[in-house]
Design a protein around this motif. Sequence first.
Motif, mmCIF file in Angstrom:
data_model
loop_
_atom_site.group_PDB
_atom_site.id
_atom_site.type_symbol
_atom_site.label_atom_id
_atom_site.label_comp_id
_atom_site.label_asym_id
_atom_site.label_seq_id
_atom_site.Cartn_x
_atom_site.Cartn_y
_atom_site.Cartn_z
ATOM 1 N N TYR A 1 2.651 1.466 -16.859
ATOM 2 C CA TYR A 1 2.486 0.083 -16.442
ATOM 3 C C TYR A 1 3.175 -0.194 -15.117
ATOM 4 C CZ TYR A 1 0.703 -0.863 -21.080
ATOM 5 O OH TYR A 1 -0.049 -0.856 -22.213
ATOM 6 N N ILE B 1 -4.331 0.366 -5.691
ATOM 7 C CA ILE B 1 -4.416 1.300 -6.816
ATOM 8 C C ILE B 1 -5.758 2.032 -6.804
ATOM 9 C CG2 ILE B 1 -4.600 1.426 -9.340
ATOM 10 C CD1 ILE B 1 -2.465 -0.892 -9.369
ATOM 11 N N ASN B 2 -6.821 1.323 -6.484
ATOM 12 C CA ASN B 2 -8.161 1.921 -6.508
ATOM 13 C C ASN B 2 -8.525 2.651 -5.223
ATOM 14 O OD1 ASN B 2 -8.708 1.047 -9.119
ATOM 15 N ND2 ASN B 2 -9.353 -0.952 -8.393
ATOM 16 N N ASP B 3 -7.655 2.596 -4.227
ATOM 17 C CA ASP B 3 -7.936 3.243 -2.936
ATOM 18 C C ASP B 3 -7.803 4.741 -3.035
ATOM 19 O OD1 ASP B 3 -8.490 3.584 -0.274
ATOM 20 O OD2 ASP B 3 -6.446 3.163 0.367
ATOM 21 N N LEU C 1 -2.843 -5.448 -4.919
ATOM 22 C CA LEU C 1 -2.408 -4.387 -5.829
ATOM 23 C C LEU C 1 -3.598 -3.600 -6.351
ATOM 24 C CD1 LEU C 1 0.438 -5.901 -8.044
ATOM 25 C CD2 LEU C 1 0.610 -4.022 -6.431
ATOM 26 N N LYS C 2 -4.607 -4.309 -6.817
ATOM 27 C CA LYS C 2 -5.797 -3.643 -7.359
ATOM 28 C C LYS C 2 -6.459 -2.768 -6.314
ATOM 29 C CE LYS C 2 -9.970 -5.452 -8.251
ATOM 30 N NZ LYS C 2 -10.922 -6.444 -8.717
ATOM 31 N N ASP C 3 -6.596 -3.286 -5.109
ATOM 32 C CA ASP C 3 -7.215 -2.507 -4.023
ATOM 33 C C ASP C 3 -6.385 -1.268 -3.699
ATOM 34 O OD1 ASP C 3 -9.218 -4.393 -3.937
ATOM 35 O OD2 ASP C 3 -8.520 -5.322 -2.068
ATOM 36 N N GLN D 1 -2.450 -9.925 -6.602
ATOM 37 C CA GLN D 1 -3.148 -9.086 -7.580
ATOM 38 C C GLN D 1 -4.327 -8.347 -6.942
ATOM 39 O OE1 GLN D 1 -2.178 -8.460 -10.836
ATOM 40 N NE2 GLN D 1 -0.348 -9.491 -10.113
ATOM 41 N N THR D 2 -5.022 -8.993 -6.028
ATOM 42 C CA THR D 2 -6.121 -8.346 -5.331
ATOM 43 C C THR D 2 -5.627 -7.176 -4.491
ATOM 44 O OG1 THR D 2 -7.427 -10.383 -5.256
ATOM 45 C CG2 THR D 2 -7.953 -8.704 -3.605
ATOM 46 N N LYS E 1 1.183 6.827 -6.864
ATOM 47 C CA LYS E 1 0.019 7.691 -7.051
ATOM 48 C C LYS E 1 0.353 9.152 -6.779
ATOM 49 C CE LYS E 1 -4.009 6.041 -5.760
ATOM 50 N NZ LYS E 1 -5.052 5.355 -4.970
ATOM 51 N N ASN F 1 0.826 -1.212 0.000
ATOM 52 C CA ASN F 1 0.000 0.000 0.000
ATOM 53 C C ASN F 1 0.857 1.257 0.000
ATOM 54 O OD1 ASN F 1 -2.522 -1.231 -0.083
ATOM 55 N ND2 ASN F 1 -2.506 -1.570 2.116
ATOM 56 N N LYS G 1 -3.045 -14.692 -6.944
ATOM 57 C CA LYS G 1 -4.382 -14.072 -6.908
ATOM 58 C C LYS G 1 -4.484 -13.073 -5.756
ATOM 59 C CE LYS G 1 -7.035 -17.834 -8.953
ATOM 60 N NZ LYS G 1 -8.079 -18.858 -8.712
#
Length: 63
Positions: free
Chosen positions: A27, A61-63, A57-59, A54-55, A20, A13, A51
């Motif tokens: 990329y 990035i979208n936070d 990382l996605k969380d 990746q979850t 960010k 995080n 998995k």
Amino acid sequence: MTTDLLEPAIPINEIIQVFKKAKYSEYLSSEYEGNRLINDRYEVNSVEQVKRHQTVLKDAIND
């Protein structure tokens, strides 16, 4: 990575927040090195580990 999506070895995080803050928009690549460090303690499902990673990382990035 634990089942509750905690990675004790890498501050994911915090790293993503640096990207960010710098407004990085290209990329991002990550690499799974396998279970060589914990294989002696218990069996690890490598697909599940990827998995989870990746979850997280996605969380982040979208936070």
